[in-house]
Scaffold this active site. Structure first.
Site, PDB file in Angstrom:
ATOM      1  CG  PHE A  11      51.176  64.454  84.534  1.00 51.84           C
ATOM      2  CD1 PHE A  11      52.335  64.397  83.757  1.00 51.84           C
ATOM      3  CD2 PHE A  11      51.278  64.921  85.849  1.00 51.84           C
ATOM      4  CE1 PHE A  11      53.569  64.791  84.286  1.00 51.84           C
ATOM      5  CE2 PHE A  11      52.496  65.313  86.379  1.00 51.84           C
ATOM      6  CZ  PHE A  11      53.645  65.238  85.602  1.00 51.84           C
ATOM      7  CB  ILE A  12      51.101  60.643  87.500  1.00 50.95           C
ATOM      8  CG1 ILE A  12      51.267  62.110  87.909  1.00 50.95           C
ATOM      9  CG2 ILE A  12      52.118  59.786  88.259  1.00 50.95           C
ATOM     10  CD1 ILE A  12      50.920  62.407  89.363  1.00 50.95           C
ATOM     11  CG  PHE A  81      47.917  56.509  88.419  1.00 54.28           C
ATOM     12  CD1 PHE A  81      48.947  57.300  88.899  1.00 54.28           C
ATOM     13  CD2 PHE A  81      48.197  55.188  88.083  1.00 54.28           C
ATOM     14  CE1 PHE A  81      50.221  56.795  89.046  1.00 54.28           C
ATOM     15  CE2 PHE A  81      49.481  54.681  88.222  1.00 54.28           C
ATOM     16  CZ  PHE A  81      50.484  55.482  88.710  1.00 54.28           C
ATOM     17  CB  ALA A  82      41.058  56.748  87.681  1.00 48.21           C
ATOM     18  CD  GLU A  84      37.324  65.107  87.043  1.00 47.85           C
ATOM     19  OE1 GLU A  84      37.982  66.143  86.829  1.00 47.85           O
ATOM     20  OE2 GLU A  84      36.778  64.449  86.142  1.00 47.85           O
ATOM     21  CB  SER A  85      44.169  65.441  89.181  1.00 49.41           C
ATOM     22  OG  SER A  85      44.378  66.083  87.933  1.00 49.41           O
ATOM     23  CB  THR A 126      47.785  64.226  96.765  1.00 45.37           C
ATOM     24  OG1 THR A 126      48.271  65.556  96.937  1.00 45.37           O
ATOM     25  CG2 THR A 126      46.332  64.226  97.224  1.00 45.37           C
ATOM     26  CG  ASP A 127      51.755  67.195  98.937  1.00 43.33           C
ATOM     27  OD1 ASP A 127      50.760  67.351  98.204  1.00 43.33           O
ATOM     28  OD2 ASP A 127      52.820  67.837  98.788  1.00 43.33           O
ATOM     29  CD  GLU A 128      46.835  69.587  96.639  1.00 42.62           C
ATOM     30  OE1 GLU A 128      45.774  70.152  96.964  1.00 42.62           O
ATOM     31  OE2 GLU A 128      47.406  69.767  95.557  1.00 42.62           O
ATOM     32  CE1 TYR A 151      43.036  65.697  93.532  1.00 45.25           C
ATOM     33  CE2 TYR A 151      44.448  67.191  94.778  1.00 45.25           C
ATOM     34  CZ  TYR A 151      44.277  66.036  94.052  1.00 45.25           C
ATOM     35  OH  TYR A 151      45.360  65.195  93.846  1.00 45.25           O
ATOM     36  CE  LYS A 155      43.939  61.433  95.263  1.00 48.14           C
ATOM     37  NZ  LYS A 155      43.901  60.386  94.192  1.00 48.14           N
ATOM     38  CG  ASN A 181      54.039  63.973  90.435  1.00 46.64           C
ATOM     39  OD1 ASN A 181      54.252  62.896  89.908  1.00 46.64           O
ATOM     40  ND2 ASN A 181      53.850  64.070  91.741  1.00 46.64           N
ATOM     41  N   GLY A 276      41.172  79.588 100.078  1.00 50.30           N
ATOM     42  CA  GLY A 276      41.690  78.504 100.943  1.00 50.30           C
ATOM     43  C   GLY A 276      43.047  77.993 100.505  1.00 50.30           C
TER      44      GLY A 276
END
Ligand code: NAD
Ligand code: TYD
Length: 341
Positions: A11-12, A81-82, A84-85, A126-128, A151, A155, A181, A276
């Site tokens: 996607f991104i 970017f690669a 598992e998202s 990511t913000d996560e 995930y 990250k 996004n 969670g």
């Protein structure tokens, strides 16, 4: 400049490849993607015959395949970017693939970048990684990392490896951490495209929990312009938060989509919550705005309208990505959940 974009069929990544090729006539992109379920060559058909774009099917977690790519192409910059998202997959299918790609793959890429003297390594994070906020405040680059799902944990692990490569081996690294996004070519497992796809088919819209979890939404093209700025002007070793200050509860997004598609709110079904489930994300992106002069260009309402329109005009794309494996994934995740009554 020759840029190695990893995950550029997702996607991104595909939006970033499009941004670079349309903005810079002289750019060369080597697009390295293993083509998981989320990687789709249909995202880039217009650049099939563009000689500035080379697609290599390879796995970032394979030392041999990565070495082959770096040996064949003199790479100036890596933009990774690669990954598992998808959080739900990391919870319900398992974390192994996430650890392999998001952690080990990043180390393989960092080692290759160092050995081959790459000028800059941009890690798309990511913000996560910051975890969940209470009722007040927003994430800054100084917020401690506190990931709450597999995930996010992978990250965060990647961010630390990237930092370490900069500190101990002098690799020129920068990390971007962006909020949620949305936009064209997003796989319909994430909130916005899933809700659009279901609403188009008059299917129920599964909202987790009470629907009051807050996410901070950014249009994908604004994320891409921010990455471009960080890649060119960001200070080595720094982290840059990216966000466009649109933090709203999920229910607001879902009802807006129903309104745009003229579908009844009775399609909304509250389902069992995600384990969670982070309650609230909100990004403070003052640093990239003041230091690098970046600002997002589209407001949320315009961008959501454009996104819905894109899915209306790309029903064939949607049909292709939802064939076969998607059906069994959907049944596994949502069939088992059932509505909360
Ligand atoms: P995506 O799932 O749509 O795309 C991921 C791409 O990576 C796919 O093309 C896939 O084939 C490829 N890939 C996966 N494993 C690979 C491997 N081992 N080797 C090579 N390629 C591999 O993801 P996305 O939403 O485009 O996210 C891209 C990046 O941005 C991720 O790193 C994600 O963590 C980050 N990010 C995403 C969001 C968001 O809202 N989607 C927000 C902030 C950051
Ligand atoms: P998602 O798009 O998976 O992104 P992330 O987990 O990275 O934030 O989910 C966005 C929000 O929408 C999150 O609070 C979970 C919620 N959600 C639903 O309520 N129903 C769904 O079917 C999905 C996929 C997400």
């Amino acid at each position: 400049m020759r840029v190695l974009v990893t995950g550029g069929a997702g996607f991104i990544g595909s939006n970033f490849v499009r941004h670079m090729l349309t903005t810079y006539p002289e750019i060369e992109i080597v697009n390295m993607d293993v083509l998981t379920y989320a990687g789709n060559l249909e995202n880039l058909t217009v650049f099939e015959d563009d000689e500035r774009h080379t697609l290599v099917r390879a796995n970032i977690a394979s030392e041999e395949e990565v070495e082959q790519v770096f040996r064949t192409h003199a790479i100036d910059v890596v933009v990774n970017f690669a990954a598992e998202s998808h959080v739900d997959r990391s919870l319900h299918i398992g974390a192994e693939a996430f650890i392999r790609t998001n952690v080990m793959g990043v180390q393989v890429l960092l080692d290759a970048a160092r050995v081959h003297g790459v000028g800059r390594f941009v890690q798309i994070s990511t913000d996560e990684v910051y975890g969940s906020l209470g009722a007040e405040g927003s994430f800054t680059e100084e917020t401690p990392l506190a990931p709450n799902n597999p995930y996010a944990a992978t990250k965060a692990g990647a961010d630390l490896l990237v930092r370490a490569a900069g500190k101990s081996h002098g690799v020129d690294v920068v990390i971007t951490r962006c909020s949620n996004n949305f936009g064209p070519y997003q796989f319909p497992e994430k909130l916005i495209p899933l809700m659009i796809a279901n609403a188009l088919e008059h299917k129920s819209l599964p909202v987790y929990g009470d629907g009051m979890n807050v996410r901070d939404w950014i249009y994908v093209q604004d994320h891409c312009s921010a990455i471009d700025v960080v890649m060119r002007k960001g200070r080595s070793g720094e982290v840059y938060n990216i966000g466009s200050d649109h933090d709203v509860p999920n229910m607001e997004i879902v009802t807006q989509i129903l309104g745009l598609l003229d579908r009844p709110e009775s399609l909304i079904t509250f389902v069992e919550d995600r384990p969670g489930h982070d309650r609230r994300y909100a990004m403070d992106s003052a640093k990239i705005r003041s230091e690098l002069g970046w600002t997002p260009s589209l407001n949320f309402d315009e961008a959501l309208k454009a996104t819905v329109q894109w899915y209306l005009e790309h029903e064939e794309w949607l049909e292709h990505v939802r064939s076969g494996a998607y059906q069994s994934y959907y049944e596994m995740l949502y069939g088992a959940r059932g509505p909360v009554v």
